[in-house]
Motif scaffolding. Structure first.
Motif, mmCIF file in Angstrom:
data_model
loop_
_atom_site.group_PDB
_atom_site.id
_atom_site.type_symbol
_atom_site.label_atom_id
_atom_site.label_comp_id
_atom_site.label_asym_id
_atom_site.label_seq_id
_atom_site.Cartn_x
_atom_site.Cartn_y
_atom_site.Cartn_z
ATOM 1 N N THR A 131 0.806 -1.220 0.000
ATOM 2 C CA THR A 131 0.000 0.000 0.000
ATOM 3 C C THR A 131 0.839 1.270 0.000
ATOM 4 O O THR A 131 0.320 2.351 -0.273
ATOM 5 C CB THR A 131 -0.928 0.015 1.224
ATOM 6 N N ALA A 132 2.113 1.169 0.304
ATOM 7 C CA ALA A 132 2.964 2.357 0.337
ATOM 8 C C ALA A 132 3.174 2.894 -1.076
ATOM 9 O O ALA A 132 3.284 2.118 -2.031
ATOM 10 C CB ALA A 132 4.306 2.024 0.975
ATOM 11 N N PRO A 133 3.231 4.211 -1.244
ATOM 12 C CA PRO A 133 3.512 4.768 -2.573
ATOM 13 C C PRO A 133 4.958 4.499 -2.967
ATOM 14 O O PRO A 133 5.883 4.803 -2.218
ATOM 15 C CB PRO A 133 3.245 6.265 -2.385
ATOM 16 N N MET A 134 5.133 3.914 -4.125
ATOM 17 C CA MET A 134 6.471 3.611 -4.619
ATOM 18 C C MET A 134 6.584 4.071 -6.063
ATOM 19 O O MET A 134 5.582 4.348 -6.726
ATOM 20 C CB MET A 134 6.756 2.111 -4.523
ATOM 21 N N LEU A 135 7.817 4.130 -6.531
ATOM 22 C CA LEU A 135 8.079 4.477 -7.923
ATOM 23 C C LEU A 135 8.789 3.300 -8.570
ATOM 24 O O LEU A 135 9.924 2.984 -8.228
ATOM 25 C CB LEU A 135 8.943 5.737 -8.011
ATOM 26 N N LEU A 136 8.106 2.627 -9.490
ATOM 27 C CA LEU A 136 8.693 1.493 -10.198
ATOM 28 C C LEU A 136 9.253 1.990 -11.526
ATOM 29 O O LEU A 136 8.593 2.752 -12.240
ATOM 30 C CB LEU A 136 7.654 0.403 -10.437
ATOM 31 N N VAL A 137 10.469 1.570 -11.843
ATOM 32 C CA VAL A 137 11.156 2.047 -13.042
ATOM 33 C C VAL A 137 11.520 0.855 -13.920
ATOM 34 O O VAL A 137 12.043 -0.151 -13.439
ATOM 35 C CB VAL A 137 12.433 2.834 -12.675
ATOM 36 N N THR A 138 11.247 0.987 -15.206
ATOM 37 C CA THR A 138 11.581 -0.074 -16.150
ATOM 38 C C THR A 138 11.972 0.547 -17.483
ATOM 39 O O THR A 138 11.833 1.756 -17.683
ATOM 40 C CB THR A 138 10.385 -1.031 -16.340
ATOM 41 N N PHE A 188 11.842 11.778 -6.629
ATOM 42 C CA PHE A 188 10.984 11.007 -5.732
ATOM 43 C C PHE A 188 11.739 10.604 -4.469
ATOM 44 O O PHE A 188 11.199 10.666 -3.357
ATOM 45 C CB PHE A 188 10.456 9.764 -6.448
ATOM 46 N N LEU A 189 12.995 10.189 -4.621
ATOM 47 C CA LEU A 189 13.782 9.781 -3.458
ATOM 48 C C LEU A 189 14.024 10.953 -2.511
ATOM 49 O O LEU A 189 14.089 10.780 -1.289
ATOM 50 C CB LEU A 189 15.115 9.190 -3.916
ATOM 51 N N LEU A 194 5.195 11.448 -5.610
ATOM 52 C CA LEU A 194 5.158 10.794 -6.914
ATOM 53 C C LEU A 194 4.993 11.829 -8.025
ATOM 54 O O LEU A 194 4.225 12.784 -7.888
ATOM 55 C CB LEU A 194 3.999 9.798 -6.974
ATOM 56 N N PRO A 195 5.692 11.654 -9.133
ATOM 57 C CA PRO A 195 5.538 12.576 -10.263
ATOM 58 C C PRO A 195 4.198 12.368 -10.959
ATOM 59 O O PRO A 195 3.573 11.309 -10.845
ATOM 60 C CB PRO A 195 6.706 12.200 -11.176
ATOM 61 N N GLY A 196 3.763 13.382 -11.689
ATOM 62 C CA GLY A 196 2.520 13.283 -12.439
ATOM 63 C C GLY A 196 2.720 12.583 -13.762
ATOM 64 O O GLY A 196 3.843 12.226 -14.148
#
Length: 233
Positions: A131-138, A188-189, A194-196
């Motif tokens: 449930t925590a807001p995270m930023l996934l990068v690929t 973000f770090l 979180l970015p839009g």
């Protein structure tokens, strides 16, 4: 074998281990199983070794801790339900059915082959919702971690997270200082915000709840150093 009892490849001055150990064989076989394994080549080398010519297995030393620490983590988390050769063939067929652009991303096949021999019990795979807001990068064509797996985790297990898609190839985006994906990650770090949503040439940002567009045609995406392919620098 050379007359002095060492392997002939070592006798000729090649850098290798004179005594063939089980670690040498394991290291070489692990390398041969990486990517798209060439089983006829592997079997030919094994046959030669059993006949007394183990030179093909002598060029590698034993595994070091930095080379093996990841495998126990992978195999403890990834249960292999069918470790037979038939199960391996079924996995290849399933991957080919979704590999519409014939990229042949095969690192997970290597993990399957390694973990098929994992001697400890592994619990069934269970979905984990974070449930925590995270930023996934690929990246569209990550050579080491399939972008589809990142997208699946983002859309099914991290409902409050954003997804950054770098349009290009190669693995890891954080160490590419000129990439927009790197800048968004650092922001973000630093802030935890979180970015839009963004739709750009080199990066697309998806907010929580959005749906990622299909992976583009590999012949229509940015390539080379400017797109994050550090191997072309």
């Amino acid at each position: 074998m050379a007359e002095n009892g060492t392997l002939s490849a070592c006798a000729s001055g090649t850098t290798c281990n004179e005594t063939l150990t089980v670690f040498d064989a394991q290291s070489t076989i692990a390398g041969l199983l990486a990517g798209q394994p060439d089983f006829p080549n592997l079997f030919a080398r094994l046959e030669a070794a059993l006949s007394g010519d183990g030179a093909d297995f002598a060029a590698s030393g034993p595994f070091t801790i930095d080379e093996v620490w990841a495998l126990p983590l992978e195999c403890a988390d990834n249960r292999v339900y069918d470790s037979s050769y038939a199960g391996y063939q079924e996995l290849i067929q399933a991957m080919e059915e979704v590999d519409t652009h014939h990229i042949h991303q095969s690192d997970w096949l290597a993990i399957f082959l390694s973990c098929a021999a994992w001697p400890y019990s592994t619990p069934p795979t269970q979905p984990l919702e974070l449930t925590a807001p995270m930023l996934l990068v690929t990246a569209d064509f990550d050579v080491s971690a399939a972008t589809e797996k990142t997208t699946f985790a983002w859309s099914t297990q991290t409902p409050h997270s954003a997804l950054v898609v770098r349009h290009g190839d190669d693995h890891v985006s954080f160490d590419l200082p000129r990439q927009a994906s790197t800048n968004y990650t650092k922001q973000f770090l630093r802030s935890g915000v979180l970015p839009g949503a963004i739709d750009g040439t080199f990066v697309t940002m998806y907010e929580p709840g959005m749906q990622r567009e299909a992976v583009p045609d590999p012949y229509c995406v940015p390539t080379g150093f400017v797109a994050g392919d550090v191997d072309s620098a």
